[in-house]
Design a protein around this motif. Structure first.
Motif, PDB file in Angstrom:
ATOM      1  N   LYS A 249       7.718  11.211  14.588  1.00 17.78           N
ATOM      2  CA  LYS A 249       7.111  11.401  13.268  1.00 17.78           C
ATOM      3  C   LYS A 249       8.146  11.934  12.283  1.00 17.78           C
ATOM      4  O   LYS A 249       9.008  12.730  12.653  1.00 17.78           O
ATOM      5  CB  LYS A 249       5.936  12.389  13.337  1.00 17.78           C
ATOM      6  N   GLY A 250       8.025  11.518  11.036  1.00 18.11           N
ATOM      7  CA  GLY A 250       8.896  12.030   9.986  1.00 18.11           C
ATOM      8  C   GLY A 250       8.068  12.611   8.859  1.00 18.11           C
ATOM      9  O   GLY A 250       7.349  13.590   9.046  1.00 18.11           O
ATOM     10  N   VAL A 251       8.145  11.999   7.680  1.00 14.27           N
ATOM     11  CA  VAL A 251       7.358  12.423   6.518  1.00 14.27           C
ATOM     12  C   VAL A 251       6.841  11.175   5.812  1.00 14.27           C
ATOM     13  O   VAL A 251       7.594  10.203   5.630  1.00 14.27           O
ATOM     14  CB  VAL A 251       8.204  13.251   5.524  1.00 14.27           C
ATOM     15  N   LEU A 252       5.581  11.213   5.413  1.00 11.49           N
ATOM     16  CA  LEU A 252       4.987  10.096   4.672  1.00 11.49           C
ATOM     17  C   LEU A 252       4.574  10.549   3.280  1.00 11.49           C
ATOM     18  O   LEU A 252       3.939  11.584   3.118  1.00 11.49           O
ATOM     19  CB  LEU A 252       3.780   9.522   5.411  1.00 11.49           C
ATOM     20  N   LEU A 253       4.939   9.759   2.286  1.00 12.99           N
ATOM     21  CA  LEU A 253       4.514   9.945   0.896  1.00 12.99           C
ATOM     22  C   LEU A 253       3.756   8.707   0.461  1.00 12.99           C
ATOM     23  O   LEU A 253       4.264   7.586   0.602  1.00 12.99           O
ATOM     24  CB  LEU A 253       5.734  10.141  -0.016  1.00 12.99           C
ATOM     25  N   ASP A 254       2.555   8.888  -0.062  1.00 15.21           N
ATOM     26  CA  ASP A 254       1.855   7.780  -0.703  1.00 15.21           C
ATOM     27  C   ASP A 254       1.873   8.032  -2.202  1.00 15.21           C
ATOM     28  O   ASP A 254       1.246   8.973  -2.683  1.00 15.21           O
ATOM     29  CB  ASP A 254       0.413   7.672  -0.194  1.00 15.21           C
ATOM     30  N   MET A 255       2.619   7.202  -2.931  1.00 11.36           N
ATOM     31  CA  MET A 255       2.763   7.405  -4.371  1.00 11.36           C
ATOM     32  C   MET A 255       1.465   7.112  -5.126  1.00 11.36           C
ATOM     33  O   MET A 255       1.295   7.559  -6.260  1.00 11.36           O
ATOM     34  CB  MET A 255       3.906   6.541  -4.908  1.00 11.36           C
ATOM     35  N   CYS A 256       0.570   6.360  -4.509  1.00 13.51           N
ATOM     36  CA  CYS A 256      -0.746   6.157  -5.104  1.00 13.51           C
ATOM     37  C   CYS A 256      -1.538   7.457  -5.011  1.00 13.51           C
ATOM     38  O   CYS A 256      -1.543   8.109  -3.966  1.00 13.51           O
ATOM     39  CB  CYS A 256      -1.480   5.042  -4.362  1.00 13.51           C
ATOM     40  N   PHE A 257      -2.184   7.859  -6.103  1.00 14.50           N
ATOM     41  CA  PHE A 257      -3.042   9.055  -5.990  1.00 14.50           C
ATOM     42  C   PHE A 257      -4.392   8.846  -6.663  1.00 14.50           C
ATOM     43  O   PHE A 257      -5.018   9.774  -7.150  1.00 14.50           O
ATOM     44  CB  PHE A 257      -2.338  10.318  -6.520  1.00 14.50           C
ATOM     45  N   LYS A 258      -4.824   7.597  -6.675  1.00 12.36           N
ATOM     46  CA  LYS A 258      -6.175   7.302  -7.126  1.00 12.36           C
ATOM     47  C   LYS A 258      -6.830   6.445  -6.050  1.00 12.36           C
ATOM     48  O   LYS A 258      -6.722   5.225  -6.087  1.00 12.36           O
ATOM     49  CB  LYS A 258      -6.158   6.574  -8.470  1.00 12.36           C
ATOM     50  N   PRO A 259      -7.443   7.068  -5.033  1.00 11.80           N
ATOM     51  CA  PRO A 259      -7.746   8.495  -4.895  1.00 11.80           C
ATOM     52  C   PRO A 259      -6.573   9.285  -4.304  1.00 11.80           C
ATOM     53  O   PRO A 259      -5.630   8.701  -3.784  1.00 11.80           O
ATOM     54  CB  PRO A 259      -8.924   8.485  -3.914  1.00 11.80           C
ATOM     55  N   ARG A 260      -6.693  10.605  -4.375  1.00 13.30           N
ATOM     56  CA  ARG A 260      -5.660  11.469  -3.789  1.00 13.30           C
ATOM     57  C   ARG A 260      -5.568  11.255  -2.290  1.00 13.30           C
ATOM     58  O   ARG A 260      -4.490  11.190  -1.718  1.00 13.30           O
ATOM     59  CB  ARG A 260      -5.977  12.946  -4.054  1.00 13.30           C
ATOM     60  N   ARG A 261      -6.720  11.202  -1.640  1.00 15.66           N
ATOM     61  CA  ARG A 261      -6.773  11.036  -0.186  1.00 15.66           C
ATOM     62  C   ARG A 261      -6.889   9.542   0.125  1.00 15.66           C
ATOM     63  O   ARG A 261      -7.957   9.014   0.372  1.00 15.66           O
ATOM     64  CB  ARG A 261      -7.967  11.804   0.387  1.00 15.66           C
ATOM     65  N   THR A 262      -5.758   8.864   0.115  1.00 15.84           N
ATOM     66  CA  THR A 262      -5.754   7.418   0.318  1.00 15.84           C
ATOM     67  C   THR A 262      -5.997   7.067   1.790  1.00 15.84           C
ATOM     68  O   THR A 262      -5.878   7.904   2.681  1.00 15.84           O
ATOM     69  CB  THR A 262      -4.406   6.826  -0.105  1.00 15.84           C
ATOM     70  N   ARG A 263      -6.298   5.807   2.011  1.00 13.49           N
ATOM     71  CA  ARG A 263      -6.465   5.316   3.377  1.00 13.49           C
ATOM     72  C   ARG A 263      -5.204   5.567   4.203  1.00 13.49           C
ATOM     73  O   ARG A 263      -5.271   5.934   5.366  1.00 13.49           O
ATOM     74  CB  ARG A 263      -6.779   3.813   3.373  1.00 13.49           C
TER      75      ARG A 263
ATOM     76  N   VAL B 186       7.183   5.493   2.649  1.00 21.15           N
ATOM     77  CA  VAL B 186       6.738   5.629   1.262  1.00 21.15           C
ATOM     78  C   VAL B 186       5.786   4.482   0.930  1.00 21.15           C
ATOM     79  O   VAL B 186       6.159   3.307   1.022  1.00 21.15           O
ATOM     80  CB  VAL B 186       7.924   5.610   0.270  1.00 21.15           C
ATOM     81  N   GLY B 187       4.568   4.821   0.532  1.00 19.62           N
ATOM     82  CA  GLY B 187       3.620   3.830   0.054  1.00 19.62           C
ATOM     83  C   GLY B 187       3.727   3.681  -1.450  1.00 19.62           C
ATOM     84  O   GLY B 187       3.755   4.679  -2.166  1.00 19.62           O
ATOM     85  N   THR B 188       3.805   2.443  -1.933  1.00 27.26           N
ATOM     86  CA  THR B 188       3.959   2.205  -3.374  1.00 27.26           C
ATOM     87  C   THR B 188       2.913   1.226  -3.908  1.00 27.26           C
ATOM     88  O   THR B 188       3.095   0.651  -4.976  1.00 27.26           O
ATOM     89  CB  THR B 188       5.364   1.653  -3.685  1.00 27.26           C
ATOM     90  N   VAL B 189       1.828   1.047  -3.165  1.00 28.07           N
ATOM     91  CA  VAL B 189       0.809   0.054  -3.556  1.00 28.07           C
ATOM     92  C   VAL B 189      -0.529   0.734  -3.808  1.00 28.07           C
ATOM     93  O   VAL B 189      -0.777   1.843  -3.330  1.00 28.07           O
ATOM     94  CB  VAL B 189       0.654  -1.023  -2.462  1.00 28.07           C
ATOM     95  N   PRO B 190      -1.421   0.084  -4.547  1.00 28.47           N
ATOM     96  CA  PRO B 190      -2.757   0.649  -4.772  1.00 28.47           C
ATOM     97  C   PRO B 190      -3.533   0.802  -3.470  1.00 28.47           C
ATOM     98  O   PRO B 190      -3.268   0.101  -2.481  1.00 28.47           O
ATOM     99  CB  PRO B 190      -3.425  -0.388  -5.693  1.00 28.47           C
ATOM    100  N   ASP B 191      -4.483   1.701  -3.467  1.00 25.10           N
ATOM    101  CA  ASP B 191      -5.299   1.975  -2.280  1.00 25.10           C
ATOM    102  C   ASP B 191      -6.462   0.972  -2.236  1.00 25.10           C
ATOM    103  O   ASP B 191      -7.583   1.284  -2.620  1.00 25.10           O
ATOM    104  CB  ASP B 191      -5.832   3.409  -2.330  1.00 25.10           C
ATOM    105  N   ILE B 192      -6.161  -0.219  -1.752  1.00 23.31           N
ATOM    106  CA  ILE B 192      -7.153  -1.296  -1.679  1.00 23.31           C
ATOM    107  C   ILE B 192      -7.347  -1.692  -0.219  1.00 23.31           C
ATOM    108  O   ILE B 192      -6.366  -1.870   0.520  1.00 23.31           O
ATOM    109  CB  ILE B 192      -6.703  -2.509  -2.510  1.00 23.31           C
TER     110      ILE B 192
END
Length: 308
Positions: free
Chosen positions: A234-248, A205-211
């Protein structure tokens, strides 16, 4: 809450003007026959947020950064979730016998995290109570609290790795996690060498800005994350940042074979619980969940604020 009066709902925070939530919530209000309007409202100060919360025309609030912590001291009542997670993202009201309203708070973010992480992945390899697996969180700020709760209490990850440039923030997260009913084992992973000696996480789980990482500590975090993503399991990845939607993070994870869920979906998995608190459980039985999701996903696709 009156179902006949014109009322307002608000997403409150700083930098919320790009939000894709209003169309979905306004669709829900209309489907429930409520003359309510949902707004994305900038609140530069906590005082302005509290004034809005105390306004008699407000039917409820979705609280986002940076107020998930500071709103708590202004609530008349906070439930157990707010207390143990340490963050409030949903404000609702209880009508008292004298006609006044009690300002109440809860946390529904964890439902968004859980919903997203169970959206994809192989059911045969998903962690269970009998076969738990570690999880990984990038970041140790406010959003990480809900992720820890969802992973530990509902997704069978009692060991959680944390990647974060600030060691003090991780210590604070570890301290806060002791309030959980079953405190997890949180490991601050500081180097790739340390990561090599750890089992593979199933959930990330990603919880940081896409910087883009620039400092030495940021680059180290990025290297450790890539190490875990590059493993065969492999499991499942969630990036809670969505600005942008397609994060790094999502782009890299998909390149390395990970099923990914974008952060906009976190919004959708909370709607039923939020509207139960705002409008009442009986009325929400009429909620058009599929229609609300369609509006949300359409708004995500068309938004110029998060597609770049």
């Amino acid at each position: 809450m009156s179902q006949h009066l014109e009322m307002s709902l608000h997403l409150v925070g700083i930098g919320v003007s790009h939000s894709i939530a209003p169309n979905m919530h306004n669709y829900i209000a209309k489907s429930l026959g409520l003359p309510w309007k949902f707004h994305a409202t900038e609140c530069p100060t906590t005082e302005e947020l509290v004034n809005l919360a105390r306004d008699s025309s407000t039917a409820g609030l979705v609280v986002t950064m940076p107020y998930k912590g500071s709103i708590m001291e202004h609530l008349d009542e906070r439930d157990q979730l707010v207390s143990i997670i340490g963050a409030c993202n949903n404000v609702y009201y209880k009508l008292l016998d004298d006609g006044t309203r009690k300002l109440c708070g809860t946390n529904t973010d964890w439902r968004g995290v859980k919903g997203c992480l169970t959206e994809k992945g192989d059911e045969k390899t998903r962690p269970t109570q009998l076969s738990p697996a570690p999880a990984l969180i990038i970041g140790a700020g406010g959003a990480s609290r809900a992720a820890v709760y969802a992973l530990n209490e509902h997704l069978h990850s009692s060991t959680i790795y944390v990647l974060n440039r600030d060691a003090q923030e991780v210590e604070s997260l570890i301290h806060d996690s002791t309030k959980l009913p079953h405190p997890p084992k949180i490991i601050h992973v500081k180097t790739v060498d340390q990561a090599e000696g750890l089992s593979s996480p199933y959930y990330i789980v990603g919880t940081v800005p896409d910087i883009e990482p620039k400092t030495e500590s940021e680059l180290e975090v990025a290297s450790i994350m890539k190490h875990f993503l590059s493993r065969a399991q492999k499991g499942v990845l969630l990036d809670m940042c969505f600005k942008p939607r397609r994060t790094r993070m999502i782009k890299l994870a998909e390149q390395l074979g990970w099923p990914c869920v974008e952060g906009t979906h976190v919004i959708g998995y909370q709607i039923e619980e939020q509207w139960k608190l705002w409008a009442g459980e009986a009325l929400v039985q009429k909620l058009d969940r599929e229609g609300a999701w369609d509006v949300l996903l359409k708004a995500a696709e068309e938004s110029t604020g998060i597609n770049f």
